[in-house]
Motif scaffolding. Structure first.
Motif, PDB file in Angstrom:
ATOM      1  N   GLN A 100       0.818  -1.212   0.000  1.00  0.00           N
ATOM      2  CA  GLN A 100       0.000   0.000   0.000  1.00  0.00           C
ATOM      3  C   GLN A 100       0.852   1.261   0.000  1.00  0.00           C
ATOM      4  N   THR A 105      -1.668   3.752  -1.807  1.00  0.00           N
ATOM      5  CA  THR A 105      -3.008   3.369  -1.341  1.00  0.00           C
ATOM      6  C   THR A 105      -3.027   3.153   0.171  1.00  0.00           C
ATOM      7  N   THR A 142      -8.129   1.314  -0.029  1.00  0.00           N
ATOM      8  CA  THR A 142      -9.428   1.590  -0.637  1.00  0.00           C
ATOM      9  C   THR A 142      -9.370   2.560  -1.805  1.00  0.00           C
ATOM     10  N   GLN A 262      -1.481  -2.007  -9.571  1.00  0.00           N
ATOM     11  CA  GLN A 262      -2.041  -2.408  -8.283  1.00  0.00           C
ATOM     12  C   GLN A 262      -3.454  -1.871  -8.045  1.00  0.00           C
ATOM     13  N   LEU A 263      -4.013  -1.140  -9.006  1.00  0.00           N
ATOM     14  CA  LEU A 263      -5.213  -0.358  -8.716  1.00  0.00           C
ATOM     15  C   LEU A 263      -6.493  -0.900  -9.342  1.00  0.00           C
ATOM     16  N   ALA A 264      -6.474  -2.131  -9.815  1.00  0.00           N
ATOM     17  CA  ALA A 264      -7.647  -2.663 -10.519  1.00  0.00           C
ATOM     18  C   ALA A 264      -8.901  -2.628  -9.648  1.00  0.00           C
ATOM     19  N   SER A 265      -8.758  -2.841  -8.346  1.00  0.00           N
ATOM     20  CA  SER A 265      -9.931  -2.902  -7.466  1.00  0.00           C
ATOM     21  C   SER A 265     -10.207  -1.590  -6.746  1.00  0.00           C
ATOM     22  N   MET A 266      -9.434  -0.539  -7.068  1.00  0.00           N
ATOM     23  CA  MET A 266      -9.581   0.725  -6.350  1.00  0.00           C
ATOM     24  C   MET A 266     -10.774   1.521  -6.887  1.00  0.00           C
ATOM     25  N   ALA A 267     -11.576   2.065  -5.985  1.00  0.00           N
ATOM     26  CA  ALA A 267     -12.714   2.885  -6.392  1.00  0.00           C
ATOM     27  C   ALA A 267     -12.259   4.206  -6.993  1.00  0.00           C
TER      28      ALA A 267
END
Length: 441
Positions: A100, A105, A142, A262-267
């Motif tokens: 992170q 993140t 997140t 690393q950000l595929a799931s980040m809103a």
């Protein structure tokens, strides 16, 4: 693409933007080209040489990330374990991981408070005072929010694991094995290597003023203390080329991991800065391939690095003026015309049309990230103004999709931003500028 053509382009653009000196290094289709022009310091008249080091600002961060990833590869640090065990002074470490921190993140504030000079390079004490659970701006893991504070923590982790200062470790573990001799713009140890001075271009007054030194607190050295040449940056990029044998000091798997988004799931992603982020590297969409890199801005310097890990091409630019970003913006299309993929985010254009769209409802108010306070106000003409540090800073030219162009008052410099609504309620609850995400106060 040849040496004379590149040199001509660099000379033309430095003159256009009043940049005293610059270096440009390109690796393309197996050819490695290095050109330079101008002076390193207008006060002394010392010319730029191939080995002149330029303060690279935040381009220091990928080097710090690579050093941390070497420790991961050696089994000294786990990417996904909370860091409290190895850094007991890191109060937020019960929630935050190295992955992170490296990918911005972690939820830590974006910027070290202005005026920070306490305790010199005592990063352990600084982290204990400023990186507690209560200092988190977002829940870890997140959202993306660019964080200089996070890389101070990475620097402290490197010290705790190696028993060396960050400065000693970055030289001994990473740069010296690459044959690179670093210079530093802060800290107790400087080298005899020539370092270019920064310059402030005052176009309205027709002046180019040398900047005496880089104003970087020692505690922030892992964020921005390196000074390197364009050729050095090109050599570092070579560690990440696919198909190369395991490079030293990074092994192939570690280099590949650093170039994995690393950000595929980040809103919320790095809007306005890049299209994604790896472990230390920004990711840019550029045609069929992804391009990775980072920018670095110092006091009167602007430096840029991009590389295509699949095709093995790279470009590095170092400049010693605050107009170096504008030079880079003009250079990118010239390089693309020569067949070189260079991911970038060009300066945004204001909304088209005679009348700007009305500001979005519910955007007015105060937004905070750490000690940084932004206030969105209604201007005299009905548009939006952004107040930063208690004073009007920019006008916000909005588009219907909650995005805006931030145009600085006075200079007219433009950068992108957006308002971010809560997906459940639709209420605007965040402001994002240059990758920094500020919740509504």
């Amino acid at each position: 693409m040849d040496h004379d053509r590149l040199h001509g382009i660099l000379t033309e653009l430095t003159a256009r933007h009043q940049v005293p000196g610059a270096q440009l290094a390109v690796l393309h289709e197996g050819a490695r080209l290095l050109v330079h022009t101008g002076v390193a310091d207008t006060a002394s008249g010392a010319p730029v040489a191939p080995d002149t080091a330029f303060p690279v600002g935040s381009l220091t961060k990928p080097f710090t990330a690579a050093l941390a990833m070497i420790l991961v590869a050696d089994g000294d640090v786990d990417l996904d374990e909370p860091l409290i065990g190895q850094l007991p002074e890191f109060g937020a470490g019960a929630l935050v991981t190295l992955r992170q921190l490296l990918s911005h993140t972690s939820g830590l504030p974006s910027d070290v408070p202005e005026g920070t000079s306490e305790a010199g390079a005592d990063r352990a004490g600084w982290v204990a005072r400023h990186c507690r659970r209560t200092d988190l701006t977002h829940p870890p893991g997140t959202v993306f929010s660019y964080s200089n504070v996070g890389y101070v923590v990475v620097g402290r982790l490197i010290e705790a694991v190696t028993g060396m200062t960050w400065q000693e470790a970055i030289g001994a573990v990473l740069l010296e094995p690459l044959g690179l001799r670093p210079a530093f713009v802060a800290g107790p140890e400087r080298t005899g290597r020539p370092v270019a001075a920064g310059h402030a271009v005052q176009a309205a007054r027709g002046r180019v003023v040398p900047v005496p030194e880089q104003d970087l607190p020692e505690v922030e050295m892992p964020n921005g203390a390196l000074a390197l040449s364009a050729g050095d940056l090109l050599a570092f990029a070579g560690l990440y080329f696919a198909g190369c044998p395991d490079p030293e000091p990074l092994d192939r798997a570690t280099a590949d991991d650093m170039c994995f988004d690393q950000l595929a799931s980040m809103a919320v992603g790095p809007y306005g800065m890049a299209d994604g982020w790896g472990l230390g590297w920004a990711r840019f969409d550029d045609g069929a391939e992804d391009v990775y890199g980072h920018n670095g801005t110092g006091d009167g310097t602007s430096c840029h690095l991009r590389f295509d890990p699949v095709n093995g091409s790279a470009v590095a630019l170092t400049t010693n003026a605050n107009t170096g970003q504008a030079l880079w913006d003009d250079l990118v299309p010239r390089l693309r015309a020569l067949g070189l993929a260079v991911g970038d985010r060009p300066e945004p254009e204001p909304p088209a049309g005679a009348a700007a769209p009305p500001p979005p409802d519910g955007c007015l108010g105060r937004y905070t990230n750490g000690d940084t306070v932004f206030e969105v106000l209604r201007g005299d003409g009905g548009g939006l103004l952004l107040s930063f540090g208690g004073a009007p800073h920019s006008e916000l030219l909005c588009t219907p999709d909650l995005r805006f162009v931030m145009r600085e008052l006075g200079s007219g410099a433009r950068s992108p931003g957006r308002f971010v609504p809560d997906p459940a309620t639709g209420r605007i609850d965040h402001l994002q500028i240059t990758g920094r995400l500020a919740p509504r106060a």
